[in-house]
Design an enzyme around this catalytic site. Structure first.
Site, short mmCIF file in Angstrom:
data_model
loop_
_atom_site.label_atom_id
_atom_site.label_comp_id
_atom_site.label_asym_id
_atom_site.label_seq_id
_atom_site.Cartn_x
_atom_site.Cartn_y
_atom_site.Cartn_z
N ASP A 200 0.84 -1.20 0.00
CA ASP A 200 0.00 0.00 0.00
C ASP A 200 0.88 1.26 0.00
O ASP A 200 0.68 2.18 -0.80
CB ASP A 200 -0.90 -0.05 1.24
CG ASP A 200 -1.76 1.18 1.39
OD1 ASP A 200 -2.72 1.33 0.61
OD2 ASP A 200 -1.48 1.99 2.29
N LYS A 204 1.53 4.27 -2.99
CA LYS A 204 1.41 5.71 -2.73
C LYS A 204 2.71 6.45 -3.04
O LYS A 204 2.70 7.52 -3.65
CB LYS A 204 1.00 5.92 -1.27
CG LYS A 204 -0.41 5.41 -0.97
CD LYS A 204 -0.68 5.36 0.53
CE LYS A 204 -2.07 4.80 0.83
NZ LYS A 204 -2.26 4.44 2.24
N1 HSE Z 1 -4.99 0.65 4.48
C1 HSE Z 1 -4.42 1.97 4.41
C2 HSE Z 1 -3.72 2.29 5.71
C3 HSE Z 1 -5.41 3.04 4.08
O1 HSE Z 1 -3.64 1.47 6.62
O2 HSE Z 1 -3.22 3.40 5.81
C4 HSE Z 1 -5.83 3.04 2.65
O3 HSE Z 1 -4.72 3.17 1.80
#
Ligand code: HSE
Length: 435
Positions: A200, A204
């Site tokens: 994730d 980003k």
């Molecule tokens: N799952 C992500 C987090 C949020 O824990 O920050 C969405 O990108």
């Protein structure tokens, strides 16, 4: 002016939040924009949920029908993932609809297909909610910092991992125990891999890197290392030495190429970033004219993420009548001037390092270890012996000065071959984040 009509794909957490923001803040949004924004159609598995959340919108079962409706001007994709979400976004663009999405995976992995299609169809794709939830970091990178050469970005951009690391530090708990707690609290998914193994955050930082340096998105070249193997001992030792360990997404422009990486990182406890705890996110940008700027806020959650989604809708509404040439380019730079640059392999990155070595507590051990580091040109900033375990084994913590990663790897490989050293050595990267 006539209202702008929104078609919403997905009534999950962020979808429901978006419907709430559009409905609860309708008057304020209209006061800012000079026209109404109307939730015209929603698509979700559950008709009952749609009726409850968006009673005035048409319920559409088929996403491909929604993206073709004449009464939809802007499609908001909140399905997530790269299956139906990708096909629906491509279809929406082909149909000449503007798109707002919170889907970092979609853009980090397929942005190089999506953005050119949008440009060829003369429509916009907005994605503020894809990075750091409610923090307007995309706006900052594309617009607020447009006068600068951006030098580096470092961010705490996964709230789940930050929560786990914060709890491990505060309570001295083991990773597995805190993960269970995070799951019970609803922060971590039943399958937490995506969050805790850095995917994730990788999506980003990939998007931010492209915006900062004017390159295509290149998630495949992003180095990913998560927090699942982190030992709470290292968090404790780091703290004793004046550092906190955070999962950072880092991208940096160097003379040799671009660094693009996600990994646990020691940072000095005096840095603001070191004091971002719990599920909160923060992004630090270093740019040549403005210097250092820091953006902090909720990186997830229904309403914070919806705040970013709706801000994108408002941006699109403002630009509807504008000439395409006057829009903010998707990747911050003019499409014809976005160019691929070398993403450095990890062996070539520059960092300083924390090493924890377990070795026989006998004369000459330290000398051999420091000799092998010196042999690779690695200079030591601090070295402490943490104590003796099992009567014969000493635990040694070493902080290095800045070096090239291949040098420290060569040194640790050689150290691990010493008879007096137990394997493996723990190595964690360290960033001073100054200037
Ligand atoms: N799952 C992500 C987090 C949020 O824990 O920050 C969405 O990108």
């Amino acid at each position: 002016m006539k209202p702008v009509n929104i078609g919403l794909l997905g009534l999950g957490t962020v979808g429901c939040g978006t419907a709430t923001v559009l409905q609860e803040n309708a008057a304020e949004i209209s006061r800012r924009l000079g026209r109404d924004v109307r939730l015209a159609a929603v698509c979700d598995k559950s008709a009952g949920k749609a009726a409850e959340i968006a009673p005035n919108a048409a319920f559409v079962q088929d996403p491909f029908e929604l993206v073709q409706r004449d009464d939809v001007d802007v499609v908001v994709e909140l399905f997530g993932g790269t299956g139906i979400a990708k096909d629906a976004v491509l279809k929406a663009l082909e149909n000449g609809k503007h798109v707002v999405t919170a889907n970092k995976k979609l853009l980090a992995e397929h942005g190089n297909e999506i953005f050119p299609l949008a440009e060829s169809k003369n429509v916009m794709v907005q994605f503020e909610a894809a990075v750091a939830g409610g923090i307007p970091i995309i706006k900052a990178l594309r617009e607020g910092l447009a006068a600068n050469n951006i030098k580096s970005i470092a961010g705490i951009i996964n709230g789940t991992s930050n929560f786990i690391l914060s709890e491990m530090r505060e309570k001295g708990s083991a990773f597995a125990d805190v993960l269970k707690e995070a799951q019970a609290l609803g922060y971590a998914e039943a399958d937490p891999t995506f969050d805790i193994e850095g995917h994730d955050a990788g999506h980003k930082i990939t998007i931010m890197s492209a915006l900062a340096f004017g390159t295509p998105v290149d998630f495949g070249s992003c180095y990913l290392e998560g927090i699942s193997t982190l030992d709470s001992r290292d968090i404790k030792y780091a703290e004793e030495l004046g550092y906190r360990i955070k999962l950072l997404g880092i991208t940096r422009k160097t003379d040799k190429g671009i660094e693009l990486r996600v990994h646990p990182t020691l940072i000095p406890e005096s840095r603001l970033l070191a004091n971002v705890n719990g599920v909160m996110n923060a992004v630090r940008v270093n740019a040549d004219m403005v210097g250092e700027t820091l953006y902090y806020g909720a990186g997830a959650g229904a309403l914070p993420t919806a705040s970013a989604v709706v801000a994108d809708i408002i941006d699109i509404c403002r630009m509807l009548g504008a000439d395409a040439a006057n829009r903010v380019p998707h990747l911050a730079f003019q499409p014809g001037r976005v160019k691929a640059q070398t993403i450095l392999p990890m062996d070539e990155i520059t960092s300083s390092y924390y090493l924890r070595v377990q070795a026989k507590d006998k004369p000459g051990t330290l000398g051999k270890i420091t000799g092998l580091l010196a042999g690779q040109g690695v200079s030591i900033e601090a070295l402490i012996q943490k104590g003796v375990i099992n009567k014969t084994t000493a635990e040694i913590v070493i902080l290095s000065h800045t070096t090239i990663e291949k040098n420290i790897k060569a040194a640790t490989t050689a150290i691990e071959q010493l008879d007096c050293v137990e394997t493996p050595i723990t190595m964690i990267r360290m960033e001073n984040l100054h200037g």
